[in-house]
Scaffold this motif. Structure first.
Motif, PDB file in Angstrom:
ATOM      1  N   ASN A 578       0.842  -1.213   0.000  1.00 19.32           N
ATOM      2  CA  ASN A 578       0.000   0.000   0.000  1.00 19.32           C
ATOM      3  C   ASN A 578       0.869   1.252   0.000  1.00 19.32           C
ATOM      4  OD1 ASN A 578      -2.406  -1.288  -0.065  1.00 19.32           O
ATOM      5  ND2 ASN A 578      -2.905  -1.006   2.103  1.00 19.32           N
ATOM      6  N   ASP A 619       5.561   5.672   4.553  1.00 19.40           N
ATOM      7  CA  ASP A 619       5.800   6.004   3.145  1.00 19.40           C
ATOM      8  C   ASP A 619       5.801   7.511   2.971  1.00 19.40           C
ATOM      9  OD1 ASP A 619       3.090   7.100   2.364  1.00 19.40           O
ATOM     10  OD2 ASP A 619       2.455   5.109   3.090  1.00 19.40           O
ATOM     11  N   THR A 638     -11.982   0.851  -1.558  1.00 15.43           N
ATOM     12  CA  THR A 638     -10.704   1.051  -2.248  1.00 15.43           C
ATOM     13  C   THR A 638     -10.790   2.288  -3.127  1.00 15.43           C
ATOM     14  OG1 THR A 638      -9.118   0.092  -3.784  1.00 15.43           O
ATOM     15  CG2 THR A 638     -11.421  -0.527  -4.127  1.00 15.43           C
ATOM     16  N   THR A 639      -9.628   2.910  -3.343  1.00 18.96           N
ATOM     17  CA  THR A 639      -9.606   4.044  -4.267  1.00 18.96           C
ATOM     18  C   THR A 639      -8.904   3.646  -5.560  1.00 18.96           C
ATOM     19  OG1 THR A 639      -7.551   4.818  -3.323  1.00 18.96           O
ATOM     20  CG2 THR A 639      -9.571   5.769  -2.416  1.00 18.96           C
ATOM     21  N   ARG A 640      -8.412   2.416  -5.574  1.00 21.20           N
ATOM     22  CA  ARG A 640      -7.656   1.980  -6.761  1.00 21.20           C
ATOM     23  C   ARG A 640      -8.541   1.140  -7.668  1.00 21.20           C
ATOM     24  NH1 ARG A 640      -3.764  -1.324  -5.940  1.00 21.20           N
ATOM     25  NH2 ARG A 640      -4.287  -1.962  -3.817  1.00 21.20           N
ATOM     26  N   MET A 644      -9.032  -4.430  -4.258  1.00 24.66           N
ATOM     27  CA  MET A 644     -10.210  -5.166  -3.787  1.00 24.66           C
ATOM     28  C   MET A 644     -10.787  -4.549  -2.517  1.00 24.66           C
ATOM     29  SD  MET A 644      -9.779  -9.212  -4.251  1.00 24.66           S
ATOM     30  CE  MET A 644     -11.219  -9.571  -3.288  1.00 24.66           C
ATOM     31  N   LEU A 648      -6.618  -3.845   4.148  1.00 15.60           N
ATOM     32  CA  LEU A 648      -6.494  -3.214   5.460  1.00 15.60           C
ATOM     33  C   LEU A 648      -7.449  -3.814   6.484  1.00 15.60           C
ATOM     34  CD1 LEU A 648      -5.895   0.552   4.709  1.00 15.60           C
ATOM     35  CD2 LEU A 648      -4.319  -1.078   5.710  1.00 15.60           C
TER      36      LEU A 648
HETATM   37  P1  ADP Z   1      -6.646  -2.009  -1.780  1.00 15.73           P
HETATM   38  O1  ADP Z   1      -5.213  -1.980  -1.554  1.00 15.73           O
HETATM   39  O2  ADP Z   1      -7.142  -3.206  -2.442  1.00 15.73           O
HETATM   40  O3  ADP Z   1      -7.214  -0.777  -2.362  1.00 15.73           O
HETATM   41  P2  ADP Z   1      -6.709  -1.696   1.043  1.00 15.73           P
HETATM   42  O4  ADP Z   1      -7.683  -2.105   2.071  1.00 15.73           O
HETATM   43  O5  ADP Z   1      -5.362  -2.205   1.243  1.00 15.73           O
HETATM   44  O6  ADP Z   1      -7.296  -2.140  -0.336  1.00 15.73           O
HETATM   45  O7  ADP Z   1      -6.622  -0.159   0.986  1.00 15.73           O
HETATM   46  C1  ADP Z   1      -7.810   0.564   0.944  1.00 15.73           C
HETATM   47  C2  ADP Z   1      -7.500   1.976   0.502  1.00 15.73           C
HETATM   48  O8  ADP Z   1      -6.751   2.658   1.479  1.00 15.73           O
HETATM   49  C3  ADP Z   1      -6.655   2.115  -0.704  1.00 15.73           C
HETATM   50  O9  ADP Z   1      -7.415   2.038  -1.918  1.00 15.73           O
HETATM   51  C4  ADP Z   1      -5.987   3.451  -0.539  1.00 15.73           C
HETATM   52  O10 ADP Z   1      -6.802   4.454  -1.075  1.00 15.73           O
HETATM   53  C5  ADP Z   1      -5.931   3.633   0.916  1.00 15.73           C
HETATM   54  N1  ADP Z   1      -4.546   3.422   1.425  1.00 15.73           N
HETATM   55  C6  ADP Z   1      -4.077   2.313   2.017  1.00 15.73           C
HETATM   56  N2  ADP Z   1      -2.790   2.521   2.401  1.00 15.73           N
HETATM   57  C7  ADP Z   1      -2.429   3.760   2.028  1.00 15.73           C
HETATM   58  C8  ADP Z   1      -1.232   4.547   2.152  1.00 15.73           C
HETATM   59  N3  ADP Z   1      -0.100   4.051   2.715  1.00 15.73           N
HETATM   60  N4  ADP Z   1      -1.243   5.793   1.677  1.00 15.73           N
HETATM   61  C9  ADP Z   1      -2.372   6.296   1.099  1.00 15.73           C
HETATM   62  N5  ADP Z   1      -3.537   5.595   0.972  1.00 15.73           N
HETATM   63  C10 ADP Z   1      -3.568   4.345   1.421  1.00 15.73           C
END
Ligand code: ADP
Length: 705
Positions: A578, A619, A638-640, A644, A648
């Motif tokens: 992440n 990071d 998720t923002t990506r 999925m 987290l």
């Molecule tokens: P995914 O990685 O599949 O999107 P996650 O549960 O790991 O699902 O993360 C959920 C969302 O949290 C991500 O889409 C992102 O927007 C945000 N995120 C997670 N870690 C970070 C980070 N280190 N810096 C910025 N945004 C983060």
């Protein structure tokens, strides 16, 4: 105060107070009636007195006139008699003239001509009756006559004798009066003319009949003894008397007039009757007024009761009430409405547009909406929803139900609104919606669980096969002493790695399978460094791809941690991935090249029973906005595009099941630091915590959130 309260107050009032009030009311009425009766009595009495005074005055006046009449009559007679003196004194002429005189004047009973020594020369009696001196001779009265003549001689003119009683033949008698006129010739007394008057006849003949009608007219003596009476007075209950002196030369008589009045007339005159009628009318009006007042008082009491009841009802309502006129200005609000919006009633009534409870950003829209609503005669019966603002600025949703206000004459005067605060309703709806979402998420998670179990089952064999093929290939490469040593060494390493990762994939699948199936998992003691080392090949592979420099700082003081190794490695892997992805997004925005991902391990503060180790992944990426932070650990957020959204939430569940805590904070100058803690083992002397197994959770949704 409502009706019940009013009744209670009445019931609590002592009886004697009520009696006192009742008595006071009646005594006031009694006083009023007594006053009116006293006034009436006084009026009647005064009117009676006034009328009596009038009668008396009239009587006095009449009496005075009567006296004048008598005096005039007597004077006239004297003049007539004096003519007898002037004429030649022959017996014949005298007799003729006297006869004439007697005929004309009934009051004169007898005329005598006497010589200077009072001896009778001639005499003539009235033709209307027998001679008065028949019973008793004239000589009996001569003393009075002689006295009168002596007086006449003395005053050189006519003089009267005192009255005297002369009994008559019929057994009665009469009061007589003599007039003596001395007769002179060239200053020499030649004789007397003596005239005998009847007092009674004087009254009836010389007095104007008009004056004496119905009155008792009499001559009296000074002590009130009646000498002669004329006329019979009308009988009545009250007698009025007037006395007047009749002064005659030589004697004085009292003329008395009696008037009987019928005073039993309750209303002596029209004035009294009028005033009495007015007083009675006044009492009647007062009685009517009293009745009217009682009615009004009752109506007022009823109205006060109704108002008190209405007010109690309005005050106890939880629904806000608001009345507006046709221009939309507030004319009434109940306490519930004031409480709802947190503004005083006075302020609301005084306020003009925009209303103090309109959110400023919506005021324009509300004003337009109000103009449209007020212009149209019909309103939606079901009401409409709106947003109001409290005094502290907080907004809350309301349901407004409006109805036209029609006054008693049927005129449309404004609008009445009932306002319900529906924030609680909205909150309940929100809760139910969230639980609905969670239910859906749970269902999806259950599916994911099923899928994961299936995948783990299905993928295990191919992965095992890859692993054994890789081992077999390595063995073969070891056996064949190849020419190209470097190639074979590289191939060997690659195959070894394939084997390791396949094995790892197998472990992960097993762990996830156990995780999903909620089986107990055995924890092991692992050095933090070993956890980092285990993920390093994969992390560095991705780091290289994304041009990220890795920095690893492990505090040597850190003790080993007690954990499900595979799952914790997955947590570290997720956080590192992440972080790198966040930096990739950031570098795309800012074009910076220096990107460092720092993995740090250090001892954390010890709890009561455990020592803890803190892992952090820092990071220099985009950072986490408040909006994203709110949903960060929500499954499937998720923002990506290719994400999925499970990473987290899984991480947190894993860490929390180890008794640790997973959180994040912004890094300086940019980026995010994700931190989590793991127990490093029990503190010596304290009982070991029961962490040999995952705590089983009731359902999959809780498990993952
Ligand atoms: P995914 O990685 O599949 O999107 P996650 O549960 O790991 O699902 O993360 C959920 C969302 O949290 C991500 O889409 C992102 O927007 C945000 N995120 C997670 N870690 C970070 C980070 N280190 N810096 C910025 N945004 C983060």
């Amino acid at each position: 105060m409502n009706i019940a309260a009013l009744q209670k107050t009445m019931a609590n009032r002592p009886w004697w107070r009520l009696t006192l009030r009742w008595n006071r009311r009646w005594s006031l009425w009694a006083l009023l009636v007594a006053l009116v009766v006293a006034m009436l009595g006084t009026l009647v009495w005064l009117a009676g007195r006034y009328e009596g005074g009038l009668i008396q005055t009239r009587l006095e006046r009449d009496t005075a006139e009567i006296v004048t009449d008598i005096r005039t009559g007597l004077m006239r007679n004297i003049q007539r008699l004096q003519t007898l003196q002037s004429t030649e004194r022959s017996a014949e002429t005298w007799r003729l003239q006297v006869n004439e005189l007697l005929r004309q004047h009934r009051e004169i009973l007898r005329v005598e001509w006497r010589d200077e020594s009072l001896d009778l020369q001639l005499a003539d009696d009235t033709p209307f009756r027998q001679s008065v001196f028949e019973r008793m001779s004239r000589a009996n009265a001569m003393q009075d006559t002689a006295q009168a003549c002596a007086t006449g001689l003395r005053v050189s003119g006519p003089a009267y004798s005192g009255s005297y009683f002369m009994p008559q033949k019929d057994g009665l008698g009469m009061e007589l009066l003599d007039l003596c006129i001395p007769l002179t010739n060239e200053g020499q007394l030649t004789g007397y003319t003596v005239v005998t008057y009847s007092l009674q006849e004087i009254l009836s003949e010389l007095v104007n009949k008009q004056l004496s009608r119905g009155q008792g007219l009499s001559f009296t003596e000074a002590d009130g003894t009646r000498l002669a009476i004329a006329g019979t007075p009308t009988r009545g209950t009250r007698v009025y008397s007037a006395h007047q002196l009749l002064d005659l030369p030589g004697t004085t008589l009292v003329v008395r007039m009696d008037s009987w009045r019928g005073t039993p007339d309750f209303f002596p005159n029209v004035l009294t009757a009028l005033v009495s009628a007015m007083a009675i009318a006044l009492v009647a009006v007062l009685l009517l007024l009293g009745r009217d007042m009682r009615k009004r008082l009752k109506a007022e009491n009823d109205l006060a009761d109704a108002l008190a009841f209405r007010k109690a009802m309005e005050d106890s309502l939880v629904t806000g009430l608001r009345a507006r006129d046709l221009q939309g200005r507030i004319t009434y609000v109940n306490p519930a409405f004031c409480e709802m919006v947190g503004v005083d009633a006075k302020e609301l009534l005084d306020h003009n547009f925009p209303s103090p409870y309109w959110p400023p950003e919506l005021a324009g829209a509300y004003q337009d909406r109000q103009a449209i609503r007020l212009a149209s005669a019909s309103l939606p019966r079901g009401g409409h929803e709106s947003i109001f603002m409290r005094r502290d600025g907080t907004r809350f949703p309301v349901l407004i139900i409006e109805a036209p206000l029609i006054n008693a004459t049927g005129k449309h005067t404004g609008w009445m609104s009932a306002i319900l605060d529906i924030s609680e309703q909205r909150r309940v709806e929100e809760v139910s919606r969230t639980s609905q979402d969670r239910l859906q998420a749970t269902a999806r998670l259950a599916m994911v669980g099923e899928m994961a179990s299936l995948l783990s089952h299905e993928l295990n064999q191919p992965l095992a096969a890859i692993s054994s093929y890789a081992t077999g290939s390595l063995n073969l490469l070891g056996d064949a002493r190849g020419t190209d040593v470097t190639l074979s060494a590289d191939l060997r390493l690659a195959l070894k790695r394939i084997g390791e990762q396949a094995e790892r994939a197998g472990k992960v699948i097993k762990s996830v399978h156990d995780f999903v199936r909620r089986r107990d998992q055995v924890r092991e003691r692992v050095a933090p460094r070993a956890l980092l080392d285990a993920i390093m090949p994969l992390v560095s592979l991705q780091a290289r791809k994304l041009s990220v420099r890795l920095a690893i700082e492990v505090d040597p003081a850190c003790a080993v941690v007690l954990c499900d190794r595979t799952m914790v490695e997955q947590v570290l892997l997720n956080l590192a991935r992440n972080g790198m992805q966040a930096m990739q997004a950031e570098s795309r925005k800012t074009h910076t090249h220096e990107r460092v991902l720092t993995l740090r391990v250090k001892p954390a503060a010890a709890s009561e029973t455990n020592r803890w180790v803190e892992f952090s992944v820092a990071d220099q990426g985009v950072g986490i906005s408040d909006e994203v932070a709110a949903k960060l650990f929500t499954p499937f957020f998720t923002t990506r595009a290719e994400g999925m959204g499970l990473g987290l939430s899984l991480c947190r569940t894993v860490i929390e099941q180890h008794g640790g805590y997973l959180g994040h904070e912004p890094a300086k100058p940019r980026g995010t630091i994700f931190k989590f803690t793991l127990p490093s083992g029990p503190i010596p002397g304290k009982p070991a915590p029961s962490i040999t197994a995952f705590q089983t959770t009731p359902d999959a949704s809780e498990f993952l959130t």
